[in-house]
Every structure is written in C-alpha cells, then in structure tokens.
Design an enzyme around this catalytic site. Structure first.
Site, short mmCIF file in Angstrom:
data_model
loop_
_atom_site.label_atom_id
_atom_site.label_comp_id
_atom_site.label_asym_id
_atom_site.label_seq_id
_atom_site.Cartn_x
_atom_site.Cartn_y
_atom_site.Cartn_z
N SER A 18 0.66 -1.13 -0.08
CA SER A 18 -0.27 -0.07 0.18
C SER A 18 0.83 1.21 -0.50
O SER A 18 0.88 2.47 -0.39
CB SER A 18 -0.88 -0.32 1.60
N ASN A 19 1.48 1.02 0.55
CA ASN A 19 2.89 2.32 0.46
C ASN A 19 3.69 2.62 -0.36
O ASN A 19 3.47 3.57 -1.07
CB ASN A 19 3.60 2.20 1.45
N ARG A 70 22.77 -14.62 4.57
CA ARG A 70 22.21 -13.82 3.94
C ARG A 70 22.89 -12.13 3.14
O ARG A 70 22.81 -11.30 3.07
CB ARG A 70 21.79 -12.34 5.51
N LEU A 98 19.00 -6.08 6.00
CA LEU A 98 20.28 -5.48 5.74
C LEU A 98 21.40 -5.77 6.44
O LEU A 98 21.35 -5.36 7.74
CB LEU A 98 19.23 -4.29 5.09
N HIS A 114 9.11 2.88 9.01
CA HIS A 114 8.25 1.91 10.27
C HIS A 114 6.48 2.51 11.42
O HIS A 114 7.11 4.40 11.27
CB HIS A 114 9.63 2.12 11.37
N GLN A 178 -1.20 8.05 7.15
CA GLN A 178 -0.49 8.52 7.94
C GLN A 178 0.42 8.31 6.70
O GLN A 178 1.29 9.07 6.14
CB GLN A 178 -0.34 9.05 9.10
N GLU A 179 1.11 7.40 6.75
CA GLU A 179 1.90 6.11 6.74
C GLU A 179 2.07 6.86 4.66
O GLU A 179 3.03 7.74 4.45
CB GLU A 179 2.44 4.71 6.22
C1 GRF Z 1 3.90 -0.58 6.56
O1 GRF Z 1 3.17 -0.48 8.28
C2 GRF Z 1 5.26 -0.38 7.49
O2 GRF Z 1 5.28 0.68 8.04
C3 GRF Z 1 6.35 -1.95 7.50
O3 GRF Z 1 5.69 -2.37 6.80
C4 GRF Z 1 4.00 -2.72 6.53
C5 GRF Z 1 3.87 -2.28 5.10
O4 GRF Z 1 2.94 -1.93 4.49
N1 GRF Z 1 7.54 -1.24 6.89
P1 GRF Z 1 2.26 -2.08 2.56
O5 GRF Z 1 3.04 -3.50 2.12
O6 GRF Z 1 3.35 -0.57 2.15
O7 GRF Z 1 1.20 -2.06 2.91
#
Ligand code: GRF
Length: 221
Positions: A18-19, A70, A98, A114, A178-179
């Site tokens: 979703s981001n 890794r 990482l 985060h 918010q993200e």
């Molecule tokens: C989000 O909550 C982000 O903050 C975290 O992982 C989640 C990813 O969500 N790092 P999406 O895959 O972007 O929907």
C-alpha cells in the site's frame, strides 16, 4: 541532484504494497517528481507486485530462500538494484534485515518507513505493543536506513491517537493513512534536493532535523 530532473526510485517490498501504491499515485499526480524504475520483492505472488504490473513498472522477485546466507542475498539484491541506477531506494514493507555491506552501498540514499513513533518500538508488532503499553498515541516514522534495525536518523513522523477499544487492525489502518502521506513527502524532499544526510545527520532546507524527525501535520509543506 539536479532539482528539475525527475528522480529514479527502486522500491523494495515483501507484501501488500500500500505504501508502494502511495508512491505510484504521487508520481502520477505530480506530488512526487520521480519515477519508479523497478519494484523488487523477496516474495512471489504478493499484491505489491500486482500493483507494479498494473501500471507497467518493471518488477522482479529475488527469493531470499534461494540463497545460502544473508550476505549472498544482499549482494545479489544490491547488484540488481544498481542496474536501475536509482537516486533513492525505498523500503516499503520490506521484511528483511539488511547487512551493513548492503546499507553501505546505498548510504544516504535509502529510506524506510516504520509503523511506530521511533525510537519507541523498533522491530515487529508495533501496534500491539503500543496498545498493550497503554500508550495514548501511535504513529509512523520515515527514516534514513543505517545498519541498525529501525535505528537510522528520522526524517518525518506522524502521530495518531490510540482510541478506546482499538485493536491492532484498527490502529494499523489509522497509521497507514498517515504513512501514505509522509513517505512520498519525504522522498519528494529528497528528490527536490531539500533533504540530505550530512555526516550521519539529516538536514531539511539546510537545517538539522529534530531527533524524532519533522512532526507532520496536514499543513506540513
Ligand atoms: C507498513 O506498516 C510499514 O510501515 C511497514 O510495513 C508495512 C507495509 O505495508 N514497514 P504495505 O506493504 O506498504 O501495505
């Protein structure tokens, strides 16, 4: 970076994306002066890959389980990212820790988001931990990536209230809204040349940022 040129991003994901979608939308609607050159996932079949395919963005899967350790996964991942010559690497729900070698190859041009008010709750299950602790607020933080997990210098932070009766899912949804605003915004600052990492400290418009990053409000330019 020239401020008029469109920047190039590579976005790393492991899931829903979703981001990533927020970046796709911001790139299209003019809020982000950048193009997504590629999306790379360490998991096949995730929704984020569909989001990339839907809009014709190059997408690749590099399955970490196919690598002995890794270090070899990270080397392959870094090599594949570099083929696209990105200005900025975006970790968007990328669920792999990482190595310092990997981070060193993209120092100062790799960001993560985060879902907590860092430095509170690095690691997993942030919303559950905030609810269980009786916190009144939660949120999300965009930060530059260093080799310390969720520990790099903060760029911007958004807060939301924790409401009575909230469960993890309800809180996660409120934070995600918010993200989707703060992450493309932080990337845009970088792409405009307003944001950089100077000797390990982030500067926005030539000024050092507070330890928890710029506090986001809907009026944040
Ligand atoms: C989000 O909550 C982000 O903050 C975290 O992982 C989640 C990813 O969500 N790092 P999406 O895959 O972007 O929907």
């Amino acid at each position: 970076m020239p401020q008029n040129k469109r920047s190039k991003l590579v976005v790393l994901i492991s899931g829903s994306g979703s981001n990533l979608q927020a970046f796709i939308d911001a790139s299209k609607n003019g809020n982000l002066n950048a193009d997504i050159a590629a999306v790379i996932s360490n998991k096949a079949g995730v929704m984020g890959l569909e989001r990339a395919k839907n809009v014709g963005i190059a997408n690749e899967v590099i399955d970490h389980k196919q690598f002995d350790d890794r270090e070899s996964f990270d080397t392959e991942l870094a090599d594949r990212i570099e083929r696209y010559q990105p200005d900025l690497v975006i970790l968007a729900g990328f669920m792999r820790i990482l190595t310092p070698e990997f981070v060193g190859r993209f120092a100062g041009r790799i960001m993560n988001i985060h879902p907590s008010l860092l430095p509170k709750y690095p690691g997993l299950h942030t919303h559950r931990r905030a609810i269980e602790a009786g916190d009144k607020k939660a949120g999300a933080t965009v930060h530059f990536v260093t080799s310390e997990l969720d520990g790099g210098p903060a760029i911007v932070q958004a807060e939301v209230p924790i409401l009575p009766g909230d469960d993890e899912g309800a809180l996660a949804s409120r934070v995600l809204v918010q993200e989707h605003q703060i992450y493309p915004l932080a990337a845009q600052w970088f792409c405009e040349g307003k944001l950089s990492l100077k000797n390990g400290a982030p500067e926005l418009n030539g000024e050092a940022l507070p330890t928890s990053g710029k506090k986001f409000s809907n009026e944040t330019p």
